[in-house]
Design an enzyme around this catalytic site. Structure first.
Site, PDB file in Angstrom:
ATOM      1  N   GLY A  32      49.142  81.722  25.581  1.00 29.71           N
ATOM      2  CA  GLY A  32      49.681  82.962  26.140  1.00 29.71           C
ATOM      3  C   GLY A  32      49.103  83.315  27.497  1.00 29.71           C
ATOM      4  N   LYS A  57      63.734  77.283  25.476  1.00 26.90           N
ATOM      5  CA  LYS A  57      64.621  78.375  25.893  1.00 26.90           C
ATOM      6  C   LYS A  57      64.307  78.946  27.265  1.00 26.90           C
ATOM      7  CE  LYS A  57      66.021  80.174  21.425  1.00 26.90           C
ATOM      8  NZ  LYS A  57      65.980  81.352  20.568  1.00 26.90           N
ATOM      9  N   ARG A  69      38.242  74.804  20.853  1.00 28.14           N
ATOM     10  CA  ARG A  69      37.819  76.022  21.559  1.00 28.14           C
ATOM     11  C   ARG A  69      36.311  76.205  21.512  1.00 28.14           C
ATOM     12  NH1 ARG A  69      42.918  79.773  19.573  1.00 28.14           N
ATOM     13  NH2 ARG A  69      44.265  79.150  21.289  1.00 28.14           N
TER      14      ARG A  69
END
Ligand code: ADP
Ligand code: MG
Length: 401
Positions: A381, A200, A39
């Site tokens: 995210g 999932k 980062r």
């Protein structure tokens, strides 16, 4: 495309100006040492460009979750060594983000010097996006640069509020990310394929719902494929599967049908009786031949080949989620093979390929092809929220009317 200002819109000489630059310093650590400086390397070009143009550069970032309290173990200065190492410059640490301590530090800095302000989340106004905190931070700067796409899904003072009180610019890493994402889903060359895999369905319902309306081919792999197969009446044995989502899967398949999106589910799979590396019970079979005591851990070679053929007909690919339990060999086979196909097509100039997601990035690195993809987002995210079609507040605030 909505437009935003970049560093190209700043004067060539920034001597005498103070830049407030939001970066991502939420770095992984072990025993007080940074274990991955990706980062920092992403934002180094922005920081160095501003410094080399003569600005005094003040870095703003959060570190961990101190929840508005000063937690000494969560001082962003824990990253100071790593940041200095990556930049190859000395960086002054300032233990405040507003007020006279910051002002005095700026007085000490010379044009082109770099300083790191304290963890923005030590102050409650950061996560509350308190305009008074944004104004107080802004009081010490002349302009704001946001180079932290990975924090852009949060409307916080340092990621969103500051853009409203100072002239705001996208840094180079932010600019590259937004350009790549726009190319992948905003205004892509068609046909567009999306690969959605991972464990999932429940964690990616919004991603799937958004994509069926956007892409021409939706390729479903990983544990998610088991849930879709089960919804279609396939016996998936002991596989990871969310049986309660059958109706939801049917709705997604219907929506895809209406939107003219072709959904690809595997027709052969790799199964085993136990989840372990190279298990004795390993075999490949048709999806209709999975035994009650077996679990699906990867998609099969025929399906993989068919998917590679689908990619050959496409111009754009967006990928989130591995096709199998790729951490455990040989269940990395399909993911590695399809990633290599996508990388080869990208190298030939036939495909724009954009991928993101924590495990996806790890899988592409494991396949050795991350560098050949057009763009690999490490934003976790924020990348997923973008794949869900959500507007990211940090990006929205940079947009020009
Ligand atoms: P990302 O982090 O890229 O968004 P996810 O977290 O959604 O991806 O999913 C990655 C996880 O899914 C991996 O840990 C992988 O082992 C798991 N996975 C993929 N396929 C299967 C499968 N068939 N059975 C069990 N786990 C699977
Ligand atoms: Mg993950």
């Amino acid at each position: 495309m909505t437009s935003f200002k970049t560093l190209d819109d700043l004067p060539a000489d920034l001597t005498g100006q103070v830049a407030l630059v939001r970066v991502d310093l939420n770095l992984p650590m072990a025993d007080g040492v940074v274990t991955d400086d990706t980062r920092v390397r992403a934002s180094a070009p922005t920081i160095l460009e501003l410094a080399d143009k003569g600005a005094k550069v003040l870095l703003l970032a959060h570190f961990g979750r101190p929840k508005g309290e000063k937690v000494s173990t969560l001082s962003v200065s824990m990253t100071l060594d790593a940041v200095q190492h990556v930049l190859g410059r000395e960086v002054m640490f300032v233990p405040e983000i507003t007020g006279p301590v910051v002002a005095q530090s700026i007085g000490i800095l010379k044009p082109g010097d770099i300083a790191m302000l304290e963890n923005t989340r030590f102050w409650k106004g950061e996560e509350a996006n308190d305009p008074n905190l944004a104004k107080a931070i802004a009081a010490n700067g002349d302009f704001y640069v946001n180079d932290a796409f990975s924090a852009a899904h949060r409307a916080h003072a340092s990621t969103e509020g500051l853009a409203h009180v100072l002239p705001a610019y996208a840094g180079r890493a932010m600019e590259a990310e937004l350009t790549a994402l726009e190319q992948a889903l905003g205004n892509p060359e068609r046909p567009v394929a999306a690969v959605v895999g991972g464990a999932k369905v429940s964690s990616k319902l919004d991603v799937l719902s958004h994509l069926v309306a956007k892409v021409d081919h939706l390729i479903i792999g990983g544990g998610m494929a088991n849930t879709f197969l089960a919804a279609r009446g396939v016996n998936v044995g002991k596989s990871l599967c969310e049986h309660d989502l059958a109706a939801t899967c049917e709705q997604i398949l219907d929506a895809a049908d209406k939107a003219g999106c072709t959904v690809h589910l595997p027709y052969d799979v790799v199964v085993a009786k136990e989840f372990a590396a190279n298990p004795l019970s390993l075999r490949t079979c048709n999806v209709h031949e999975v035994a009650a005591d077996e679990m699906i851990l990867d998609i099969g070679p025929q399906a993989t080949e068919a998917l590679a053929d689908v990619l050959k007909t496409c111009r754009t690919l967006v990928w989130n989620g591995p096709l199998g339990a790729f951490e455990t060999p040989p269940f990395d086979t399909a993911t590695v093979a399809l990633a290599k196909s996508a990388a080869a097509l990208t190298s030939e100039g036939a495909l724009v390929s954009v991928a993101g997601g924590g495990d996806t990035v790890a899988a592409l690195n494991h396949a050795g092809v991350a560098a050949q993809f057009s763009y690999v987002s490490t934003a976790g995210g924020a990348f997923l929220e973008w794949m869900e079609g959500k507007e990211l507040p940090g990006v929205k605030a940079l947009e020009q009317p």
